[in-house]
Design an enzyme around this catalytic site. Structure first.
Site, PDB file in Angstrom:
ATOM      1  N   THR A 133       0.819  -1.219   0.000  1.00  0.00           N
ATOM      2  CA  THR A 133       0.000   0.000   0.000  1.00  0.00           C
ATOM      3  C   THR A 133       0.851   1.267   0.000  1.00  0.00           C
ATOM      4  O   THR A 133       1.969   1.257   0.520  1.00  0.00           O
ATOM      5  CB  THR A 133      -0.905   0.001   1.250  1.00  0.00           C
ATOM      6  OG1 THR A 133      -1.483   1.288   1.407  1.00  0.00           O
ATOM      7  CG2 THR A 133      -0.112  -0.293   2.529  1.00  0.00           C
ATOM      8  N   GLU A 135       0.196   3.580   1.876  1.00  0.00           N
ATOM      9  CA  GLU A 135       0.122   4.114   3.245  1.00  0.00           C
ATOM     10  C   GLU A 135       1.458   3.948   3.979  1.00  0.00           C
ATOM     11  O   GLU A 135       1.682   4.596   5.000  1.00  0.00           O
ATOM     12  CB  GLU A 135      -1.035   3.458   4.006  1.00  0.00           C
ATOM     13  CG  GLU A 135      -2.354   3.707   3.281  1.00  0.00           C
ATOM     14  CD  GLU A 135      -3.602   3.281   4.040  1.00  0.00           C
ATOM     15  OE1 GLU A 135      -3.560   3.222   5.273  1.00  0.00           O
ATOM     16  OE2 GLU A 135      -4.628   3.029   3.380  1.00  0.00           O
ATOM     17  N   LYS A 162       2.333  -3.233   7.160  1.00  0.00           N
ATOM     18  CA  LYS A 162       2.639  -3.409   5.734  1.00  0.00           C
ATOM     19  C   LYS A 162       4.063  -2.918   5.443  1.00  0.00           C
ATOM     20  O   LYS A 162       4.780  -3.518   4.636  1.00  0.00           O
ATOM     21  CB  LYS A 162       1.629  -2.655   4.855  1.00  0.00           C
ATOM     22  CG  LYS A 162       0.212  -3.190   4.880  1.00  0.00           C
ATOM     23  CD  LYS A 162       0.051  -4.611   4.361  1.00  0.00           C
ATOM     24  CE  LYS A 162       0.180  -4.727   2.858  1.00  0.00           C
ATOM     25  NZ  LYS A 162      -0.181  -6.085   2.363  1.00  0.00           N
TER      26      LYS A 162
HETATM   27  P1  NAD Z   1      -9.384  -7.798   1.915  1.00  0.00           P
HETATM   28  O1  NAD Z   1      -9.407  -7.496   3.373  1.00  0.00           O
HETATM   29  O2  NAD Z   1     -10.607  -7.586   1.092  1.00  0.00           O
HETATM   30  O3  NAD Z   1      -8.951  -9.326   1.684  1.00  0.00           O
HETATM   31  C1  NAD Z   1      -7.907  -9.934   2.393  1.00  0.00           C
HETATM   32  C2  NAD Z   1      -8.005 -11.435   2.160  1.00  0.00           C
HETATM   33  O4  NAD Z   1      -6.933 -12.061   2.907  1.00  0.00           O
HETATM   34  C3  NAD Z   1      -9.309 -12.049   2.676  1.00  0.00           C
HETATM   35  O5  NAD Z   1      -9.851 -12.917   1.693  1.00  0.00           O
HETATM   36  C4  NAD Z   1      -8.901 -12.814   3.912  1.00  0.00           C
HETATM   37  O6  NAD Z   1      -9.705 -13.957   4.164  1.00  0.00           O
HETATM   38  C5  NAD Z   1      -7.458 -13.199   3.585  1.00  0.00           C
HETATM   39  N1  NAD Z   1      -6.649 -13.423   4.799  1.00  0.00           N
HETATM   40  C6  NAD Z   1      -6.564 -12.612   5.879  1.00  0.00           C
HETATM   41  N2  NAD Z   1      -5.756 -13.168   6.801  1.00  0.00           N
HETATM   42  C7  NAD Z   1      -5.303 -14.334   6.271  1.00  0.00           C
HETATM   43  C8  NAD Z   1      -4.429 -15.339   6.738  1.00  0.00           C
HETATM   44  N3  NAD Z   1      -3.872 -15.279   7.957  1.00  0.00           N
HETATM   45  N4  NAD Z   1      -4.154 -16.401   5.921  1.00  0.00           N
HETATM   46  C9  NAD Z   1      -4.742 -16.495   4.687  1.00  0.00           C
HETATM   47  N5  NAD Z   1      -5.597 -15.578   4.218  1.00  0.00           N
HETATM   48  C10 NAD Z   1      -5.875 -14.499   4.990  1.00  0.00           C
HETATM   49  O7  NAD Z   1      -8.146  -6.978   1.346  1.00  0.00           O
HETATM   50  P2  NAD Z   1      -7.974  -6.232  -0.055  1.00  0.00           P
HETATM   51  O8  NAD Z   1      -8.575  -4.901   0.055  1.00  0.00           O
HETATM   52  O9  NAD Z   1      -8.386  -7.135  -1.154  1.00  0.00           O
HETATM   53  O10 NAD Z   1      -6.387  -6.063  -0.059  1.00  0.00           O
HETATM   54  C11 NAD Z   1      -5.551  -7.068  -0.614  1.00  0.00           C
HETATM   55  C12 NAD Z   1      -4.105  -6.646  -0.431  1.00  0.00           C
HETATM   56  O11 NAD Z   1      -3.886  -5.389  -1.048  1.00  0.00           O
HETATM   57  C13 NAD Z   1      -3.702  -6.479   1.032  1.00  0.00           C
HETATM   58  O12 NAD Z   1      -2.399  -6.977   1.191  1.00  0.00           O
HETATM   59  C14 NAD Z   1      -3.747  -4.971   1.255  1.00  0.00           C
HETATM   60  O13 NAD Z   1      -2.823  -4.577   2.243  1.00  0.00           O
HETATM   61  C15 NAD Z   1      -3.349  -4.464  -0.125  1.00  0.00           C
HETATM   62  N6  NAD Z   1      -3.883  -3.128  -0.446  1.00  0.00           N
HETATM   63  C16 NAD Z   1      -5.229  -2.893  -0.421  1.00  0.00           C
HETATM   64  C17 NAD Z   1      -5.708  -1.633  -0.775  1.00  0.00           C
HETATM   65  C18 NAD Z   1      -7.176  -1.328  -0.813  1.00  0.00           C
HETATM   66  O14 NAD Z   1      -7.549  -0.195  -1.103  1.00  0.00           O
HETATM   67  N7  NAD Z   1      -8.062  -2.266  -0.554  1.00  0.00           N
HETATM   68  C19 NAD Z   1      -4.816  -0.609  -1.113  1.00  0.00           C
HETATM   69  C20 NAD Z   1      -3.452  -0.887  -1.095  1.00  0.00           C
HETATM   70  C21 NAD Z   1      -3.000  -2.159  -0.788  1.00  0.00           C
HETATM   71  P1  TYD Z   2     -10.875   3.744   4.162  1.00  0.00           P
HETATM   72  O1  TYD Z   2     -11.799   3.306   3.072  1.00  0.00           O
HETATM   73  O2  TYD Z   2     -10.979   3.093   5.488  1.00  0.00           O
HETATM   74  O3  TYD Z   2      -9.397   3.603   3.567  1.00  0.00           O
HETATM   75  P2  TYD Z   2      -7.974   4.133   4.182  1.00  0.00           P
HETATM   76  O4  TYD Z   2      -8.171   4.500   5.582  1.00  0.00           O
HETATM   77  O5  TYD Z   2      -7.124   2.901   4.033  1.00  0.00           O
HETATM   78  O6  TYD Z   2      -7.557   5.260   3.317  1.00  0.00           O
HETATM   79  O7  TYD Z   2     -11.055   5.307   4.394  1.00  0.00           O
HETATM   80  C1  TYD Z   2     -10.892   6.212   3.321  1.00  0.00           C
HETATM   81  C2  TYD Z   2     -11.044   7.613   3.876  1.00  0.00           C
HETATM   82  O8  TYD Z   2     -12.398   7.792   4.311  1.00  0.00           O
HETATM   83  C3  TYD Z   2     -10.174   7.883   5.085  1.00  0.00           C
HETATM   84  O9  TYD Z   2      -9.754   9.253   5.042  1.00  0.00           O
HETATM   85  C4  TYD Z   2     -11.113   7.682   6.257  1.00  0.00           C
HETATM   86  C5  TYD Z   2     -12.456   8.121   5.703  1.00  0.00           C
HETATM   87  N1  TYD Z   2     -13.647   7.446   6.257  1.00  0.00           N
HETATM   88  C6  TYD Z   2     -14.736   8.202   6.730  1.00  0.00           C
HETATM   89  O10 TYD Z   2     -14.703   9.445   6.712  1.00  0.00           O
HETATM   90  N2  TYD Z   2     -15.819   7.532   7.200  1.00  0.00           N
HETATM   91  C7  TYD Z   2     -15.889   6.167   7.240  1.00  0.00           C
HETATM   92  O11 TYD Z   2     -16.911   5.606   7.700  1.00  0.00           O
HETATM   93  C8  TYD Z   2     -14.775   5.412   6.737  1.00  0.00           C
HETATM   94  C9  TYD Z   2     -14.793   3.912   6.758  1.00  0.00           C
HETATM   95  C10 TYD Z   2     -13.676   6.092   6.247  1.00  0.00           C
END
Ligand code: NAD
Ligand code: TYD
Length: 350
Positions: A133, A135, A162
């Site tokens: 990420t 972040e 991360k």
């Molecule tokens: P998500 O929370 O939707 O999915 C995570 C998956 O990992 C789930 O299916 C869960 O069951 C599995 N999991 C969790 N713990 C586990 C374990 N101990 N063993 C095996 N499986 C396990 O997450 P996402 O939003 O799809 O994110 C996927 C990846 O991308 C993550 O590594 C996250 O840090 C990274 N990422 C996500 C975002 C975003 O905006 N969603 C942004 C940047 C990076």
């Molecule tokens: P989020 O989707 O949790 O992603 P991240 O914190 O990883 O960026 O949140 C996106 C932005 O929205 C973040 O600035 C927090 C804000 N937020 C709210 O204002 N209200 C909410 O209920 C949530 C879940 C997030």
């Protein structure tokens, strides 16, 4: 028919993972795609209905923090590549309960590195891809962008976990010549995202005419990346990226939270045939998130110049597609928001 390879995807039942699994299973008929997932609250096999019967797809339930399981699993399967997405992914949960993030995101990643290193020692053509990420870079002010060279400065337990795993993945490259690649992306959005994250949470609440909780003054900024664009970038980096390198992936799509929520309100009012302005009345400013990062924004020049990737879906189109998808998939949404979700939501917001 594509080349024969066996690829392990961890976290393939989650939001981003399920888009990636679908893309790879359909695109590479010659690959065997093995999806290893613990199925936490965030993992959902309903996300994978379209590919569950493909002959080149296999699901395995398992936990990356369980070393005996991983050793047995790797003894039974030889992988050509690993794309590691399994993680605890929600910042607010990491504030309430950091330990699960340390276990899965840090310890789980090292467990995977260890079993893969053992299997791959003396072999070439392998690749371990860590999906991370933006972040990890901390927070930006009103201007500037995160580059691959930006110093790490994580500020939440999630981003610190991360960052830690990124460092460990890179350490295996330098120390053991282990073949790794990392990408750091901005906030993803699109179908199948668990409704604890901003966009699906707001869509679900608008649908039920419930308050829309905006943290602090709502002027926090995120760069939103369409999940399908992200899956394509991962495919490209996995196949064409260079070992040891990091690639930033961004949507070039910055929104202040309050502007984005207002936009969603207007889109949803139109889709639900409600009078314009109806849903905006639900916006409620609530207590801020502790340590809330002000702004994230990605400079994605490297992946554009070196690999030719740039996002295809822009702002309004992506929000419209997402809103429409959730309204067309209320069964999925109702299923995922029953049970444990209600307890989480009440503890977080009520
Ligand atoms: P998500 O929370 O939707 O999915 C995570 C998956 O990992 C789930 O299916 C869960 O069951 C599995 N999991 C969790 N713990 C586990 C374990 N101990 N063993 C095996 N499986 C396990 O997450 P996402 O939003 O799809 O994110 C996927 C990846 O991308 C993550 O590594 C996250 O840090 C990274 N990422 C996500 C975002 C975003 O905006 N969603 C942004 C940047 C990076
Ligand atoms: P989020 O989707 O949790 O992603 P991240 O914190 O990883 O960026 O949140 C996106 C932005 O929205 C973040 O600035 C927090 C804000 N937020 C709210 O204002 N209200 C909410 O209920 C949530 C879940 C997030």
């Amino acid at each position: 028919m594509s080349e024969q390879k066996t690829i392990l995807i961890t976290g393939g039942a989650g939001f981003i993972g399920s888009h990636l699994v679908q893309l790879l299973v359909k695109k590479y008929a010659g690959y065997k795609i093995v999806n290893l997932d613990k199925l936490t609250y965030a993992g959902n096999l309903e996300n994978l209905k379209e590919v569950e019967n493909y002959p080149n797809y296999q699901f395995v339930k398992g936990d990356i923090t369980d070393v005996p399981f991983l050793e047995k699993f790797f003894a039974q399967n030889e992988f050509d590549g690993i794309i590691h997405l399994a993680a605890e992914s929600h910042v607010d949960r990491s504030i309430t309960d950091p330990m699960g993030f340390i276990q899965t995101n840090i310890v789980g990643t090292v467990n995977l590195l260890n079993v893969a290193r053992k299997q791959w020692t003396g072999k070439s053509g392998k690749r371990f891809y860590h999906v991370s990420t933006d972040e990890v870079y901390g927070t930006l002010g009103e201007t500037g962008y995160f580059l691959e060279s930006t110093a790490y400065d994580p500020r939440s337990p999630y981003s610190a976990s991360k960052a830690s795993s990124d460092h460990l993945v890179r350490a295996y490259y330098h120390t053991y010549d282990f073949p790794i690649v990392i990408s750091n992306c901005s906030n993803n959005y699109g179908p199948y995202q668990f409704p604890e994250k901003l966009i699906p949470l707001m869509i679900n609440n608008i649908r039920h005419e419930q308050p829309l909780p905006v943290y602090g003054d709502g002027k926090y900024t995120r760069d939103w990346l369409w999940v399908g664009d992200h899956a394509e970038a991962i495919d490209l980096i996995f196949h064409k990226g260079k070992n040891g390198e990091t690639y930033n992936i961004g949507g070039n799509n910055e929104w202040k939270n309050i502007d984005l929520v207002e936009q969603l309100c207007d889109l949803m009012d139109a889709l639900l045939d409600r009078p314009k302005g109806n849903s905006r009345k639900l916006i409620t400013f609530v207590k801020d998130r502790p340590g809330h990062d002000k702004r994230y924004a990605i400079d994605a020049t490297k992946i554009k110049d070196e690999l030719g990737w740039s996002p295809k879906i822009q702002a309004l189109e992506g929000l419209r597609l997402t809103s429409q998808w959730y309204l067309e998939n209320t069964e999925w949404l109702d299923h995922i928001t029953s049970g444990a979700y209600q307890a989480y939501y009440q503890q977080q917001y009520l």
